[in-house]
Enzyme design. Structure first.
Site, PDB file in Angstrom:
ATOM      1  N   ASN A   1      47.164  42.294  32.827  1.00 39.12           N
ATOM      2  CA  ASN A   1      45.753  41.942  32.756  1.00 39.12           C
ATOM      3  C   ASN A   1      45.424  40.615  33.441  1.00 39.12           C
ATOM      4  OD1 ASN A   1      42.957  41.648  31.451  1.00 39.12           O
ATOM      5  ND2 ASN A   1      44.091  39.968  30.463  1.00 39.12           N
TER       6      ASN A   1
ATOM      7  N   TYR B   1      40.290  37.995  45.844  1.00 32.14           N
ATOM      8  CA  TYR B   1      40.346  38.693  44.558  1.00 32.14           C
ATOM      9  C   TYR B   1      40.202  40.196  44.764  1.00 32.14           C
ATOM     10  CZ  TYR B   1      38.969  39.909  39.736  1.00 32.14           C
ATOM     11  OH  TYR B   1      38.884  40.469  38.481  1.00 32.14           O
TER      12      TYR B   1
ATOM     13  N   LYS C   1      42.798  43.220  43.966  1.00 31.25           N
ATOM     14  CA  LYS C   1      42.444  44.297  43.049  1.00 31.25           C
ATOM     15  C   LYS C   1      42.536  45.669  43.710  1.00 31.25           C
ATOM     16  CE  LYS C   1      41.762  42.065  39.245  1.00 31.25           C
ATOM     17  NZ  LYS C   1      42.621  42.315  38.062  1.00 31.25           N
TER      18      LYS C   1
ATOM     19  N   VAL D   1      31.879  42.671  32.362  1.00 33.86           N
ATOM     20  CA  VAL D   1      32.094  42.567  30.920  1.00 33.86           C
ATOM     21  C   VAL D   1      31.616  41.199  30.444  1.00 33.86           C
ATOM     22  CG1 VAL D   1      33.799  42.703  29.067  1.00 33.86           C
ATOM     23  CG2 VAL D   1      34.074  44.110  31.130  1.00 33.86           C
TER      24      VAL D   1
ATOM     25  N   THR E   1      31.985  38.167  28.900  1.00 37.06           N
ATOM     26  CA  THR E   1      32.973  37.220  28.395  1.00 37.06           C
ATOM     27  C   THR E   1      32.473  35.814  28.719  1.00 37.06           C
ATOM     28  OG1 THR E   1      34.230  37.105  30.464  1.00 37.06           O
ATOM     29  CG2 THR E   1      34.837  38.858  28.897  1.00 37.06           C
TER      30      THR E   1
END
Length: 248
Positions: free
Chosen positions: A91, A156, A160, A189, A191
């Site tokens: 993760n 990034y 991914k 998400v 967060t």
């Protein structure tokens, strides 16, 4: 709302990388609630210790291991000190923003080390034990970002995209040993880290583009991961599984 209980997860040894907070913290909590034996790796000591303390009353309290995942010697040493792993959740990542002009060869190496390289070497570390046990589950975290081509994230998104390719390759290689390899692709998400990047207006714009008009929460992602890690997901491998409220 009640959540599913997976008897097959009880007593399973689960390792979560980047487990101190956000989605990682939700997964640590979710697996602990299932009665799994959870170890989580991170460099955030205060957050990790607080998370472990919050779940100290679990049947198997989660155990924090400080590990810099960009240090492959430290990764090898950490896994060598663990019991055989039944479920690996890859993760840990970092989505710092950057422009093309800012990228140097050193920054390339650093971002790939942070976001991609350790996935392979953590999988390599747990595979022999899973093979000896007759199977296991490796769940890699992708991202919706590269599917959407979001701005200021080229390294990034490169990492991914590579994770999804790695997932398919590992699933093919490890499948004969009963090891399942899947990828989870979250949408945006809610967060604390993501709230650094988006204003309330931008959050509302994301929700407006989703089929389901609610914010994604870490627990929504953890619920999918529990299924894929359990025996209920025993024939799921080699593919990406989305939890994005229909954004893409």
């Amino acid at each position: 709302m009640s959540s599913a209980v997976y008897p097959s997860l009880k007593g399973r040894h689960v390792v979560v990388t980047g487990g101190a907070s956000g989605i990682g913290g939700a997964m640590v909590a979710a697996f602990a609630a299932q009665g799994a034996r959870v170890a989580f790796l991170d460099i955030l000591e205060d957050e990790s210790e607080a998370l472990a303390e919050a779940h100290a009353g679990a049947a198997y309290p989660p155990v924090f291991h400080r590990c810099d995942l960009t240090d492959l010697d430290a990764v090898a040493a950490t896994f060598a000190g663990l019991d055989p792993v039944d479920v690996l959740i890859n993760n840990a990542a970092n989505d710092d923003r950057h422009s093309l002009a800012e990228i140097t060869p050193e920054y390339w190496d650093d971002r790939i080390a942070v976001n991609l390289r350790h996935f392979l070497f953590c999988a390599q570390a747990v595979a022999p034990g899973m093979k000896a046990a007759g199977g296991g589950a490796i769940i890699n975290f992708g991202s919706i970002s590269w599917h959407l081509g979001l701005s200021d994230l080229v390294l990034y998104e490169t990492a991914k995209a590579g994770i999804e390719g790695m997932t398919r390759a590992l699933a093919r290689e490890l499948g004969p040993d009963g090891i399942r390899v899947t990828a989870v692709v979250p949408g945006n998400v809610k967060t604390p880290r993501q709230l650094r990047w988006y204003t309330p207006e931008e959050e509302a714009e994301i929700v407006s583009q989703q089929c389901l008009k609610n914010r994604l929460e870490p627990d929504h992602v953890a619920a999918l991961v529990l299924f894929l890690a359990s025996d209920d997901g025993r024939m799921c491998t080699g593919h990406e599984y989305w939890v994005d409220a229909g954004w893409r």
